[in-house]
Design an enzyme around this catalytic site. Structure first.
Site, PDB file in Angstrom:
ATOM      1  N   HIS A 236       0.847  -1.190   0.000  1.00  0.00           N
ATOM      2  CA  HIS A 236       0.000   0.000   0.000  1.00  0.00           C
ATOM      3  C   HIS A 236       0.874   1.227   0.000  1.00  0.00           C
ATOM      4  CE1 HIS A 236      -3.165   2.816   1.065  1.00  0.00           C
ATOM      5  NE2 HIS A 236      -4.000   1.899   0.601  1.00  0.00           N
TER       6      HIS A 236
ATOM      7  N   ASP B 282      -8.023  -4.719  -0.335  1.00  0.00           N
ATOM      8  CA  ASP B 282      -8.542  -5.366  -1.537  1.00  0.00           C
ATOM      9  C   ASP B 282      -8.298  -6.862  -1.552  1.00  0.00           C
ATOM     10  OD1 ASP B 282      -9.753  -3.243  -2.740  1.00  0.00           O
ATOM     11  OD2 ASP B 282      -7.879  -2.500  -3.569  1.00  0.00           O
TER      12      ASP B 282
END
Ligand code: CMC
Length: 428
Positions: free
Chosen positions: A307, A364
């Site tokens: 991320h 996700d």
């Protein structure tokens, strides 16, 4: 503590004011630097550039903190509803009971869309990806509500556009899917809550109704809350920059939907399941794919890992992992693709390549898994993300307009040819 930093360059000293946020985040204000020194700053991908001041979301990537308007994401996911969180994010405070009732009722009674939308839908080939259809349908709202184009509208008129967008988004999203699979569209049922109504429009057919499973709609509520806002990421910055030209709310959000679509951003949840399916089809050898992800000559990346801002853990991923485990257990799902996900996760969390680079499963990774367990088709995953992110995009657009921010217009460092002269085509 000094309230400015000094920059020394070519014998001159420039003072750069320090801007301090409410959580003591500090930034250098370089807005006058070019005028004073001729220098601009360069930061590809805006990795270390604040584009705005914002009072909506606080995020600390090192500590794994995420708060909407000061409220920790853990509390909101546990106790609140998506529409309540949407109100909080957009207007800045939790609604009173009366405000929440009015808000919920307004959104519930604007879910229907104009019948002419069906003609627009018919223009798309079936099999069109629902994200492309959704972004087009959201832009099309400007045609049905042309007053939304006027940048000088009152707060009440803007509120109406916001209500319409939130109310119609599940209908537009479900209809984008029905178009893709060639089934007749299903009208909204205002007796159902936000998520339940969406699920019914997705899965009901004229031949069979659809009973909303409370386990599924609870999980959906949580997922929507976790996705509702995430400060200045790719799609949100897009919404703000498009809106900074005074483009309408619908046009700006449509641009955000397109930005979200890419596999490095919201498209990752679809890419996760496709990756897992490929690994399964290739014999289920997770070690082979871990090696590919680590190989610099191989473009393969482990989708759902890493991320831009969370470098220890993604707080949304923690909540969603727990929800995913519960939903899988309650629904009794037994899916070999999910076994591969578990093996991959365990191996990557112990692998020095991933540990050293602080690459952890992101939201996700688990949202793809949970959507699959809920029966949501893979290419609808990013649409689900878009539905969840809607309050954040709206709030950021509204904040930017309320603050009267200038049109977005970055600078660049030119690296092309110096001046040269045109040569006739016959002499080249
Ligand atoms: N698999 C393998 N290696 C990776 C991965 C990955 N998923 N992510 C980053 N790396 C490596 C990268 O190669 C680099 O290695 P090195 O330092 O040796 O060159 C290092 O880790 C740092 O990566 P980066 O690309 O500089 O990091 P970034 O902050 O620019 O990228 C990211 C963040 C999310 C785009 C990236 O981690 C990625 O591509 N992940 C997979 C896609 C994904 O899951 N995206 C969803 C993000 S969460 C939802 C959202 O908020 O949009």
């Amino acid at each position: 503590m000094s309230d400015f930093a000094e920059l020394h360059y070519e014998g001159q000293t420039y003072k750069l004011p320090v801007v301090v946020g409410t959580e003591n985040e500090k930034a250098l204000d370089i807005s006058k630097l070019r005028g004073e020194s001729g220098l601009i700053t360069i930061d590809p991908g805006f990795k270390n550039t604040g584009s705005t001041k914002s009072a909506i979301t606080f995020l600390d990537g090192e500590k794994g903190i995420l708060r909407y308007r000061g409220y920790p994401i853990e509390q909101l996911a546990e106790k609140s509803s998506f529409l309540e969180v949407a109100y909080l994010i957009i207007f800045g405070e939790l609604p009173t009971k009366a405000e929440l009732e009015e808000w919920t009722s307004d959104i519930t009674y604007h879910t229907l869309i104009h019948e002419d939308f069906k003609r627009i839908l018919e223009g798309f080939p079936s099999n069109s990806h629902p994200m492309g259809v959704l972004s087009s349908l959201v832009t099309s709202l400007t045609a049905f509500y042309p007053e939304s184009l006027d940048p000088s509208r009152s707060a009440d008129e803007v509120r109406m556009s916001i209500v319409r967008l939130l109310a119609k988004m599940p209908t537009l999203a479900a209809w984008s899917y029905k178009n893709e699979i060639g089934q007749p569209t299903v009208y909204p049922d205002n007796n159902l809550d936000y998520g339940g109504n969406f699920l019914r429009m997705m899965f009901a057919t004229p031949a069979e109704g659809f009973e909303v499973d409370p386990i599924v709609s609870d999980a959906l509520n949580k997922l929507l809350i976790l996705h509702a806002e995430h400060e200045q990421n790719c799609s949100t910055s897009t919404v703000r920059i498009v809106g900074s030209s005074h483009a309408s709310l619908y046009a700006s959000v449509s641009a955000g939907i397109n930005a979200l679509w890419g596999p490095l951003h919201g498209g990752a949840n679809q890419a996760v399941i496709e990756m897992l399916e490929n690994i399964k089809a290739d014999g289920g050898d997770t070690d082979k794919y871990l090696a590919k992800a680590k190989d610099k000559d191989d473009p393969f990346r482990l989708m759902g890992f890493g991320h831009r801002v969370y470098k220890n853990f993604d707080p949304r991923a923690r909540i969603i992992k727990k929800a995913a485990d519960e939903v899988l257990a309650k629904l009794g799902v037994n899916d070999p693709v999910l076994d591969i996900a578990k093996r991959l996760e365990e191996a990557a969390l112990q692998d020095p390549y991933f540990v050293e680079r602080k690459l952890y499963p992101n939201v996700d990774f688990y949202s793809g898994i949970i959507y699959r367990a809920l029966g949501i088709p893979t290419n609808m995953f990013t649409v689900m993300f878009a539905m969840g992110r809607l309050p954040g995009w709206i709030a950021q657009w509204r904040e930017m307009r309320k603050n009267g921010e200038p049109i977005g217009r970055p600078r660049q460092v030119y690296t092309g040819e110096n001046e040269r002269h045109y040569v006739d085509v016959n002499q080249r």
